[in-house]
Design an enzyme around this catalytic site. Structure first.
Site, PDB file in Angstrom:
ATOM      1  CG  ASP A 119      27.033  37.532   5.687  1.00 44.85           C
ATOM      2  OD1 ASP A 119      27.014  36.453   6.297  1.00 44.85           O
ATOM      3  OD2 ASP A 119      27.697  38.521   6.057  1.00 44.85           O
TER       4      ASP A 119
ATOM      5  CG  ASN B  22      30.080  41.997   5.194  1.00 40.67           C
ATOM      6  OD1 ASN B  22      30.078  40.770   5.277  1.00 40.67           O
ATOM      7  ND2 ASN B  22      31.034  42.735   5.719  1.00 40.67           N
ATOM      8  CE  LYS B  23      27.977  40.393  11.511  1.00 42.51           C
ATOM      9  NZ  LYS B  23      26.812  39.707  12.130  1.00 42.51           N
TER      10      LYS B  23
ATOM     11  NE  ARG C  92      30.586  35.378  12.299  1.00 44.25           N
ATOM     12  CZ  ARG C  92      31.803  35.266  11.755  1.00 44.25           C
ATOM     13  NH1 ARG C  92      32.717  34.458  12.278  1.00 44.25           N
ATOM     14  NH2 ARG C  92      32.114  35.956  10.675  1.00 44.25           N
ATOM     15  N   GLY C  93      29.539  32.980   9.411  1.00 43.83           N
ATOM     16  CA  GLY C  93      30.359  33.249   8.238  1.00 43.83           C
ATOM     17  C   GLY C  93      29.740  32.548   7.047  1.00 43.83           C
ATOM     18  CB  ALA C  94      28.783  33.762   3.679  1.00 42.74           C
TER      19      ALA C  94
ATOM     20  NE  ARG D 103      22.466  34.411  11.543  1.00 43.96           N
ATOM     21  CZ  ARG D 103      23.593  35.141  11.549  1.00 43.96           C
ATOM     22  NH1 ARG D 103      24.763  34.529  11.481  1.00 43.96           N
ATOM     23  NH2 ARG D 103      23.549  36.448  11.603  1.00 43.96           N
TER      24      ARG D 103
END
Length: 321
Positions: free
Chosen positions: A227, A237-238, A44-46, A82
């Site tokens: 993201d 973002n998160k 995960r993580g852009a 995603r």
């Protein structure tokens, strides 16, 4: 250490779901295995997702070399594994553009995506550390960060956490508060793990404590990743980012977003045009239905600056991505 890479015909990742208890390497040989790793947040993580998307197409180009229809379907499945982070689809499409030239050309392009993200992390660390020093003056700042933006999310070094690491190396950091990041605790599990490895003094705080800690004067700046950054400067973002932005605005402290140029999406006018992924009730509770958005939208007017690998965008001065 590269947290995602191509090794002997397969994609290797550090399984982020196993940390911090176990440092486990997963070898992904098929598109189905890669998609499962993306959807389970093993990767995960852009920036890392962009690399995963490109490597996924490299896998697909080898498996479906003589079946164009199956290859097109595999690329589509990777792009949409995603929906919110723009890098995943971009990485997949970039590698897919080389399909007419054969699997080796696709793999070379995927490796180029990886190498560019590694270089971008190093550049963001320098630019971001310079900006923090400018905004916070001679004092060593106390920073609050949210979710995980280190090497786990970006192959090596990281985005916002890369800036933290650079400040630490310069001796210009007083400490870090890592927001735990509900419901999957990426801050408490992953960010804390990376900061511990770097020897950075830090504490973990529950998400809802962040704005209060800012109001109490215990935070000098907020620094986190993204993201997707929309054309008007809205930041995706998160979940929990928006709350921290409001807290920083109220406390009068900088709110800084660090993300590579590959995360800037000029084709999306604003945050209201972005599909926000809902990950379902199971991650939150087993006793009732839950609403579980994985991301939120921080309006551009709450952002002080955006740092990419190429530039510093002073949103507070009217600059746009």
């Amino acid at each position: 250490m590269r947290t995602i890479d191509w090794v002997n015909g397969a994609v290797e990742i550090i399984d982020q779901t196993a940390l911090p208890g176990e440092e486990r390497i997963l070898r992904l040989h098929t598109v189905g295995e890669l998609i499962a790793a993306i959807q389970s947040l093993a990767v995960r993580g852009a920036p890392a997702l962009g690399v995963a998307g490109a490597f996924g197409v490299a896998l697909a180009s080898r498996v479906h070399l003589d079946d164009p229809a199956a290859l097109d379907l595999a690329v589509q499945r990777i792009e949409t594994a995603r929906p919110t982070a723009v890098n995943l689809a971009r990485g997949a499409r970039r590698a897919a553009a080389l399909i007419p030239h054969g699997p080796e050309a696709v793999l070379a392009e995927a490796r180029a995506v990886r190498d560019e993200e590694i270089a971008a992390s190093a550049a963001m660390a320098r630019l971001g550390a310079d900006l923090v020093a400018e905004l916070c003056g001679e004092e060593r700042p106390r920073l609050l960060t949210h979710c995980n933006t280190g090497g786990l999310a970006a192959v090596t070094v990281g985005t916002a956490l890369g800036v933290v690491g650079e400040l630490h190396r310069r001796g210009r950091l007083a400490g870090v508060i890592a927001s735990e990041t509900r419901p999957l605790l990426q801050g408490a599990r992953l960010t804390s793990w990376e900061l511990t490895r770097w020897g950075v003094e830090h504490r973990v705080a529950v998400d809802s404590a962040g704005p209060f800690l800012m109001a109490r004067g215990e935070v000098d700046a907020v620094i986190l990743g993204a993201d997707r950054i929309c054309a008007n400067g809205d930041v995706i973002n998160k979940i929990g980012t928006y709350s921290h932005a409001l807290g920083a605005h109220r406390a009068g402290i900088p709110f800084l977003v660090v993300a590579p140029e590959s995360t800037v999406d000029r084709d999306t006018p604003s945050g209201t045009d972005v599909e926000i992924e809902d990950r379902g009730s199971a991650e939150v509770t087993a006793w009732s239905e839950a609403v579980n958005p994985a991301f939120d939208i921080t309006p551009y007017d709450l952002v002080t600056a955006i740092v990419t690998d190429r530039r510093v965008i002073r949103v507070d001065r009217g600059e746009k991505p």
